[in-house]
Design a protein around this motif. Structure first.
Motif, short mmCIF file in Angstrom:
data_model
loop_
_atom_site.label_atom_id
_atom_site.label_comp_id
_atom_site.label_asym_id
_atom_site.label_seq_id
_atom_site.Cartn_x
_atom_site.Cartn_y
_atom_site.Cartn_z
N PRO A 212 0.82 -1.21 0.00
CA PRO A 212 0.00 0.00 0.00
C PRO A 212 0.86 1.26 0.00
O PRO A 212 1.79 1.40 0.80
N GLY A 213 0.58 2.19 -0.91
CA GLY A 213 1.28 3.46 -1.00
C GLY A 213 2.61 3.42 -1.72
O GLY A 213 3.24 4.46 -1.93
N ALA A 214 3.07 2.23 -2.13
CA ALA A 214 4.41 2.11 -2.73
C ALA A 214 4.51 2.85 -4.06
O ALA A 214 5.53 3.50 -4.34
N ILE A 215 3.49 2.74 -4.88
CA ILE A 215 3.55 3.38 -6.20
C ILE A 215 3.62 4.90 -6.05
O ILE A 215 4.46 5.56 -6.66
N GLU A 216 2.74 5.44 -5.22
CA GLU A 216 2.71 6.89 -5.03
C GLU A 216 4.05 7.39 -4.48
O GLU A 216 4.56 8.44 -4.90
N GLU A 217 4.62 6.65 -3.55
CA GLU A 217 5.90 7.05 -2.95
C GLU A 217 7.00 7.12 -4.00
O GLU A 217 7.80 8.07 -4.03
N ARG A 218 7.04 6.14 -4.89
CA ARG A 218 8.11 6.12 -5.89
C ARG A 218 7.91 7.14 -6.99
O ARG A 218 8.88 7.67 -7.53
N LEU A 219 6.67 7.43 -7.31
CA LEU A 219 6.41 8.45 -8.33
C LEU A 219 6.83 9.84 -7.85
O LEU A 219 7.07 10.74 -8.66
N GLN A 220 6.94 10.01 -6.54
CA GLN A 220 7.37 11.29 -5.98
C GLN A 220 8.88 11.40 -5.84
O GLN A 220 9.40 12.46 -5.51
N MET A 221 9.59 10.30 -6.08
CA MET A 221 11.04 10.31 -5.95
C MET A 221 11.69 11.05 -7.12
O MET A 221 11.17 11.07 -8.23
N GLY A 222 12.86 11.62 -6.87
CA GLY A 222 13.67 12.13 -7.96
C GLY A 222 14.38 10.97 -8.63
O GLY A 222 14.43 9.85 -8.10
N THR A 223 14.95 11.21 -9.78
CA THR A 223 15.64 10.16 -10.53
C THR A 223 17.14 10.38 -10.45
O THR A 223 17.63 11.48 -10.69
N LEU A 224 17.87 9.33 -10.11
CA LEU A 224 19.33 9.39 -10.11
C LEU A 224 19.81 8.97 -11.49
O LEU A 224 19.69 7.82 -11.89
N GLU A 225 20.36 9.92 -12.24
CA GLU A 225 20.74 9.66 -13.62
C GLU A 225 21.76 8.52 -13.69
O GLU A 225 22.73 8.48 -12.96
N GLY A 226 21.51 7.58 -14.59
CA GLY A 226 22.43 6.48 -14.80
C GLY A 226 22.11 5.24 -14.00
O GLY A 226 22.61 4.17 -14.30
N LEU A 227 21.25 5.34 -12.98
CA LEU A 227 20.94 4.17 -12.15
C LEU A 227 19.65 3.49 -12.58
O LEU A 227 19.26 2.49 -11.98
N LEU A 228 18.96 4.02 -13.60
CA LEU A 228 17.78 3.38 -14.16
C LEU A 228 16.74 3.04 -13.09
O LEU A 228 16.15 1.98 -13.07
N HIS A 229 16.54 3.99 -12.18
CA HIS A 229 15.53 3.87 -11.12
C HIS A 229 15.82 2.72 -10.16
O HIS A 229 14.90 2.21 -9.51
#
Length: 267
Positions: A212-229
């Protein structure tokens, strides 16, 4: 809904392909959540770990006889050595049957996949102190205790559907890596999980996305370039390592440890 009632799971499809690239389609919006998980060759990892069901994936490195001719730009990754999935283990425990474990192992044969002369993967069932190889040539098969059912969907037997009634429906395919042109091609297992029953405590490098809540939490994360999420996945790769393809001993293991009600599927 009261806090004591069952929680809801999202009815999402999660798939994995290639070097493994993982894709989750977000309900309602249709937005895709993508991330990578690499691991090490000849090591199994828990994809999904929950109270009565676990799915593991075994990785392999670039075969020594493969010559890379061209890599797509999106396949270039200066941080990680390439790994692919060559085996998937499904472990299930029936609470009403004294928690006896049943397991299904789907193992790719790279040589057979290249030649089309033999079936590209073997399927082995283990349960009640017995091991049974699914016979070659059959189109459907059900385990003796009717826990697992298997259905082939392609003429060359490169596409199989695996079902545990009311718990799991997934497809496993043999595919050549489309991002890397090589001689010979690199074959690996791809998968789509179309239905899975989980508890809110579900984990694993795929399973945690069902919490529960995992998708929303990850969509709010920034992206670390080169680490492919890769930052979407909690902890390190070693935290997901298991001692074998059908073992349930990764650090985040939930197998036979969760006592909460299964999620209800939300329409």
């Amino acid at each position: 809904m009261s806090k004591s009632g069952p929680e809801f799971c999202l009815a999402v499809v999660v798939g994995g392909t290639g070097d493994p690239h993982l894709v989750l389609t977000v309900p309602q919006s249709g937005q895709q959540l993508t991330w990578d998980f690499h691991g090490k060759g000849n090591q199994s990892y828990c994809m999904i770990t929950d109270n009565s069901l676990s799915l593991n994936a075994r990785m392999f490195n670039l075969p020594p006889d493969v010559n890379i001719l061209h890599r797509a730009v999106e396949a270039e990754d200066s941080f990680f050595e390439g790994t692919w999935i060559d085996a998937i283990g499904v472990i299930y425990s029936k609470p009403e049957d004294d928690n006896h474990e049943r397991a299904l192992a789907i193992v790719l044969n790279q040589t057979s996949a290249r030649t089309d002369l033999e079936e590209p993967f073997a399927i082995l069932y283990s349960g009640d102190d017995t091991q049974i190889s699914v016979p070659e040539g059959v189109s459907t098969w059900t385990s003796p205790d009717e826990t697992f059912s298997i259905k082939y969907h392609s003429e060359f037997r490169t596409f199989v559907e695996i079902t545990i009634p009311d718990h799991l429906k997934m497809e496993v395919r043999v595919e050549a890596d489309s991002e890397i042109i090589s001689d010979p091609p690199i074959y690996s297992l791809s998968f789509d999980i179309q239905m899975i029953a989980t508890t809110p405590e579900v984990h694993g490098f795929v399973g945690q996305m069902y919490a529960p809540g995992a998708i929303e939490e990850r969509l709010q994360m920034g992206t670390l370039e080169g680490l492919l999420h890769r930052e979407y996945v909690e902890g390190t790769d070693d935290d997901y390592a298991t001692s074998g393809l059908t073992a349930t001993d990764c650090s985040f293991s939930r197998f036979k440890k969760v006592r909460r009600t299964k999620c209800l599927w939300r329409a």
